[in-house]
Design a protein around this motif. Structure first.
Motif, PDB file in Angstrom:
ATOM      1  N   UNK A 217       0.835  -1.204   0.000  1.00 46.35           N
ATOM      2  CA  UNK A 217       0.000   0.000   0.000  1.00 46.35           C
ATOM      3  C   UNK A 217       0.871   1.255   0.000  1.00 46.35           C
ATOM      4  N   UNK A 218       1.956   1.259   0.795  1.00 45.60           N
ATOM      5  CA  UNK A 218       2.847   2.422   0.823  1.00 45.60           C
ATOM      6  C   UNK A 218       3.475   2.647  -0.550  1.00 45.60           C
ATOM      7  N   UNK A 219       3.895   1.559  -1.192  1.00 48.83           N
ATOM      8  CA  UNK A 219       4.515   1.688  -2.504  1.00 48.83           C
ATOM      9  C   UNK A 219       3.504   2.158  -3.550  1.00 48.83           C
ATOM     10  N   UNK A 220       2.278   1.629  -3.481  1.00 51.62           N
ATOM     11  CA  UNK A 220       1.234   2.043  -4.416  1.00 51.62           C
ATOM     12  C   UNK A 220       0.915   3.527  -4.253  1.00 51.62           C
ATOM     13  N   UNK A 221       0.860   4.000  -3.013  1.00 53.03           N
ATOM     14  CA  UNK A 221       0.582   5.421  -2.771  1.00 53.03           C
ATOM     15  C   UNK A 221       1.720   6.311  -3.260  1.00 53.03           C
ATOM     16  N   UNK A 222       2.934   5.771  -3.276  1.00 56.30           N
ATOM     17  CA  UNK A 222       4.059   6.531  -3.796  1.00 56.30           C
ATOM     18  C   UNK A 222       3.958   6.687  -5.312  1.00 56.30           C
ATOM     19  N   UNK A 223       3.257   5.740  -5.962  1.00 50.60           N
ATOM     20  CA  UNK A 223       3.109   5.784  -7.419  1.00 50.60           C
ATOM     21  C   UNK A 223       1.865   6.551  -7.858  1.00 50.60           C
ATOM     22  N   UNK A 224       0.820   6.512  -7.044  1.00 48.02           N
ATOM     23  CA  UNK A 224      -0.465   7.094  -7.434  1.00 48.02           C
ATOM     24  C   UNK A 224      -0.544   8.573  -7.075  1.00 48.02           C
ATOM     25  N   UNK A 225      -1.328   9.310  -7.838  1.00 47.08           N
ATOM     26  CA  UNK A 225      -1.534  10.726  -7.531  1.00 47.08           C
ATOM     27  C   UNK A 225      -2.509  10.932  -6.396  1.00 47.08           C
ATOM     28  N   UNK A 226      -3.348   9.912  -6.121  1.00 44.82           N
ATOM     29  CA  UNK A 226      -4.366  10.007  -5.072  1.00 44.82           C
ATOM     30  C   UNK A 226      -4.126   8.894  -4.056  1.00 44.82           C
TER      31      UNK A 226
ATOM     32  N   UNK B  53      -4.083   0.847 -11.085  1.00 43.42           N
ATOM     33  CA  UNK B  53      -2.838   0.504 -11.762  1.00 43.42           C
ATOM     34  C   UNK B  53      -1.648   0.571 -10.799  1.00 43.42           C
ATOM     35  N   UNK B  54      -1.611   1.578  -9.937  1.00 44.11           N
ATOM     36  CA  UNK B  54      -0.526   1.693  -8.962  1.00 44.11           C
ATOM     37  C   UNK B  54      -0.510   0.495  -8.017  1.00 44.11           C
ATOM     38  N   UNK B  55      -1.697   0.088  -7.566  1.00 42.55           N
ATOM     39  CA  UNK B  55      -1.782  -1.059  -6.667  1.00 42.55           C
ATOM     40  C   UNK B  55      -1.262  -2.323  -7.341  1.00 42.55           C
ATOM     41  N   UNK B  56      -1.627  -2.549  -8.594  1.00 40.33           N
ATOM     42  CA  UNK B  56      -1.215  -3.774  -9.270  1.00 40.33           C
ATOM     43  C   UNK B  56       0.272  -3.765  -9.620  1.00 40.33           C
ATOM     44  N   UNK B  57       0.832  -2.593  -9.885  1.00 42.59           N
ATOM     45  CA  UNK B  57       2.274  -2.536 -10.135  1.00 42.59           C
ATOM     46  C   UNK B  57       3.030  -2.840  -8.847  1.00 42.59           C
ATOM     47  N   UNK B  58       2.609  -2.246  -7.730  1.00 45.31           N
ATOM     48  CA  UNK B  58       3.256  -2.530  -6.449  1.00 45.31           C
ATOM     49  C   UNK B  58       3.084  -3.990  -6.073  1.00 45.31           C
TER      50      UNK B  58
END
Length: 287
Positions: free
Chosen positions: A146-155, A172-177
């Protein structure tokens, strides 16, 4: 069920878990793509070798065959797809058991559109995936993904957010992380992430840091130039392989500066701010 039966059942489950662990996807030292035919049936002159930690972009006009190439790699084609290509793993054809295995997946694919239909929270979904992957201690992994996904996502979003309520960029951010941190697949295929609303460069750096082979279909010049090489597709075949030059790297730096400015403007729009500053102030290299 009495005590002895319960113990026997637990031992059987433990054996199944050990079997899954021992049957994990083999190490991929080298992936080779052998040419097939183009859309007119003419031979494709191609022998491409890829190794872990390498990023290759795939470029060409719409309908040229970029997705077909990714599809051939995803199914480890052996001359049995419309392109006639063959994929070698460690210089040999993959055995049928590996091609069609449901738990030894060599390839993870991130498609253009992703939508969740599961009625789960983000935390529950990641925990379930981590348990299925036998990835380790679940709690810390959920927090890391979740931390990594939030680092990738704008929201940003938290573990209690419903999967079905995530935006396209958050999904998309969640699935990449998830792919980077939980998936054991050594090969990742990405079909156009330029419009996903995420930090594209960070996404690629995250995947490459896990020593994965990454192939990415894209129309975005920044993403294309981030690759070590780019495959040019036309008429259903690879017609050129271009090594990214030093001059292109220099142009990439300028394009990234422009992209950062556009990202800043997007953030201002999201925050409800006005965009009334002179263009020259937002693009200092135009002064």
């Amino acid at each position: 069920m009495d005590r002895d039966q319960a113990l026997a059942h637990i031992e059987a489950l433990a054996g199944q878990i050990d079997a899954l662990r021992s049957s994990s996807a083999p190490e991929v030292r080298v992936l080779t793509i052998l040419g097939g035919i183009n859309k007119q049936g003419q031979p494709e002159d191609l022998r491409l070798t890829l190794r872990p930690g390498e990023l290759v972009s795939v470029v060409g006009p719409t309908g040229s065959g970029k997705s077909r190439l990714l599809g051939d790699i995803e199914c480890l084609a052996q001359g049995d797809t419309p392109s006639g290509r063959r994929i070698l793993v460690n210089d040999a054809p993959p055995p049928p058991g590996l091609r069609f295995s449901t738990h030894q997946k060599l390839v993870a694919q991130l498609s253009q559109t992703m939508n969740f239909v599961m009625d789960l929270s983000v935390g529950d979904f990641i925990a379930m995936h981590a348990e299925c992957r036998l990835a380790g201690e679940v709690g810390p992994l959920v927090s890391q993904v979740i931390a990594q996904a939030n680092d990738l996502a704008g929201e940003p979003f938290d573990r209690d957010a419903a999967l079905t309520q995530l935006s396209g960029g958050q999904t998309r951010a969640l699935m990449i992380a998830d792919t980077a941190l939980l998936s054991a697949s050594p090969i990742v295929l990405i079909d156009e992430i330029e419009n996903a609303g995420i930090d594209r460069k960070k996404s690629l750096e995250l995947l490459l840091a896990r020593e994965k082979i990454v192939l990415m279909s894209t129309h975005d010049p920044i993403l294309a130039l981030l690759g070590d090489r780019r495959l040019v597709i036309r008429g259903g075949a690879v017609v050129d392989i271009i090594e990214t030059s030093l001059a292109e790297r220099a142009n990439l730096a300028a394009l990234e500066q422009l992209d950062q400015t556009l990202m800043a403007v997007r953030h201002r729009l999201r925050g409800g701010q006005r965009i009334d500053s002179p263009v020259e102030e937002m693009l200092p290299w135009m002064r």
